[in-house]
Design an enzyme around this catalytic site. Structure first.
Site, PDB file in Angstrom:
ATOM      1  N   LYS A   1      -5.504   0.203  -5.800  1.00 36.49           N
ATOM      2  CA  LYS A   1      -5.100   1.356  -4.985  1.00 36.49           C
ATOM      3  C   LYS A   1      -6.235   2.361  -4.836  1.00 36.49           C
ATOM      4  O   LYS A   1      -6.332   3.032  -3.809  1.00 36.49           O
ATOM      5  CB  LYS A   1      -3.860   2.025  -5.577  1.00 36.49           C
ATOM      6  CG  LYS A   1      -2.600   1.200  -5.368  1.00 36.49           C
ATOM      7  CD  LYS A   1      -1.348   2.039  -5.568  1.00 36.49           C
ATOM      8  CE  LYS A   1      -0.101   1.216  -5.302  1.00 36.49           C
ATOM      9  NZ  LYS A   1       1.126   1.950  -5.620  1.00 36.49           N
TER      10      LYS A   1
ATOM     11  N   LYS B   1       0.283 -12.124  -0.151  1.00 35.00           N
ATOM     12  CA  LYS B   1       1.639 -11.668  -0.358  1.00 35.00           C
ATOM     13  C   LYS B   1       2.170 -10.984   0.913  1.00 35.00           C
ATOM     14  O   LYS B   1       1.421 -10.270   1.577  1.00 35.00           O
ATOM     15  CB  LYS B   1       1.623 -10.664  -1.519  1.00 35.00           C
ATOM     16  CG  LYS B   1       2.986 -10.326  -2.067  1.00 35.00           C
ATOM     17  CD  LYS B   1       2.897  -9.373  -3.240  1.00 35.00           C
ATOM     18  CE  LYS B   1       4.199  -8.624  -3.371  1.00 35.00           C
ATOM     19  NZ  LYS B   1       4.187  -7.565  -4.346  1.00 35.00           N
TER      20      LYS B   1
ATOM     21  N   LYS C   1       4.216  -4.894   3.980  1.00 33.80           N
ATOM     22  CA  LYS C   1       4.423  -4.090   5.187  1.00 33.80           C
ATOM     23  C   LYS C   1       3.143  -3.394   5.602  1.00 33.80           C
ATOM     24  O   LYS C   1       3.057  -2.865   6.700  1.00 33.80           O
ATOM     25  CB  LYS C   1       5.551  -3.085   4.969  1.00 33.80           C
ATOM     26  CG  LYS C   1       5.228  -2.091   3.879  1.00 33.80           C
ATOM     27  CD  LYS C   1       6.099  -0.879   3.968  1.00 33.80           C
ATOM     28  CE  LYS C   1       5.556   0.232   3.118  1.00 33.80           C
ATOM     29  NZ  LYS C   1       5.512  -0.031   1.688  1.00 33.80           N
TER      30      LYS C   1
END
Ligand code: TRP
Length: 334
Positions: free
Chosen positions: A115, A198, A201
């Protein structure tokens, strides 16, 4: 009185569209686990703000996720269903546990590193402390089991480490939880556009994912376009990641095993199979979407569920927190 069930805690962040990968990997299991465990489920809005959120969107997503939980079959009469920020004990326990956590433990976390790279302009303390907040979520409720995906396993290990660390330093206080890997759901749902990644969205290609709000035509179109593999046999195999992923999705929505699905589509090609998967998923989503829309119109009901959830959660959380405060030496009156 029956035997006490073991406590289970899990949460989902209200950070936008929920994909069928999130549904299969988390929410569907939450529903299945309701009878076996004493379940506590949260909308993790405190976690969500570790990356930038549009305030109005965060508010909307919180309500939508709550409605989706219920529309998918989470029963607020059976479970505690609440919004994380409504229970202040989560932040309070995080503070105490921060004093038992070393920066190296957090900076080494895979998700923090990922992140940080993705949000390089906003590497904030909250992003780094995210796992300790998650530890607090779990330990506050003395949860014995926590269903988590592979990407959260490190955080669950930290939960166990911190529970043991606290118990050793101050005496037995926390239940040391275990990860719960639901039976038959080893399948991680992959992108329809690139089955090596994976389903997410945040994929820049919207054909890679199907959300719980996609309409029928969109769902069917996305499955029609799904990347398949060489050959034409509907068979789950390592060298057929695209088809294997579609088999996993079809299996999750029908309850059929891979072997049953292979038999069902014997002699049929990818085209028939992809259409069947698309129609099945669209059929399954339609009633959930209708129920979610109905619930979103009934704000009073949703607010009531959240309020009752908050009260039930706060009662348990308070009890754990006051034990913690006493053990660390905070003066709490007589
Ligand atoms: N971090 C989890 C996720 O993004 C959500 C979460 C927050 C959670 N608190 C939790 C999951 C506690 C399990 C237990 O998937």
């Amino acid at each position: 009185m029956g035997e006490e069930k073991r406590k289970l805690f899990s949460a989902v962040q209200p950070s936008g569209a929920v994909t069928i990968g999130n549904y299969i990997g988390a929410i569907k299991n939450f529903v299945a686990l309701q009878d076996e465990f004493d379940c506590i489920y949260a909308v993790a809005d405190l976690h969500a703000i570790t990356v930038r959120q549009e305030p109005a969107a965060l508010r909307k997503n919180t309500l939508e996720l709550m409605a989706l939980f219920i529309a998918c079959g989470i029963d607020p009469e059976k479970c505690i269903l609440f919004v994380q920020s409504h229970v202040p004990a989560h932040c309070e326990l995080t503070w105490v546990l921060n004093t038992l956590t070393y920066p190296g433990e957090l900076s080494r976390m895979t998700q923090f590193k990922d992140k940080s790279a993705k949000h390089a302009d906003n590497v904030n303390m909250g992003l780094m402390d995210y796992p300790v907040l998650m530890v607090s979520d779990i330990l506050l409720y003395q949860a014995a089991v926590v269903p988590v995906g592979a990407d959260q396993k490190q955080h669950l290990e930290l939960t166990r480490d911190l529970a043991i660390r606290f118990n050793n330093r101050y005496s037995e206080t926390f239940t040391v939880p275990e990860a719960y890997i639901p039976k038959g759901s080893g399948a991680k749902i992959m992108s329809l556009a690139d089955p090596s990644r994976k389903m997410s969205k945040s994929d820049e290609n919207p054909n890679g994912y199907v959300t719980m709000s996609d309409d029928r035509d969109t769902v069917i179109r996305k499955f029609k376009r799904a990347v398949t593999d060489s050959g034409n046999e509907v068979r789950a195999a390592e060298d057929k990641p695209g088809v294997s992923n579609l088999i996993a999705i079809y299996g999750a929505f029908t309850g059929k095993s891979a072997a049953e699905i292979e038999r069902e589509f014997e002699g049929k090609g990818y085209g028939d199979f992809k259409l069947a998967v698309g129609e099945t998923v669209a059929d399954a989503l339609a009633p959930v979407q209708a129920e979610k829309a109905r619930l979103l119109k009934d704000k009073a009901y949703l607010n009531g569920v959240m309020k009752r959830g908050e009260e039930a959660a706060a009662r348990i959380a308070r009890k754990t927190l006051s034990k913690v405060y006493r053990k660390v030496g905070f003066y709490q009156g007589e």
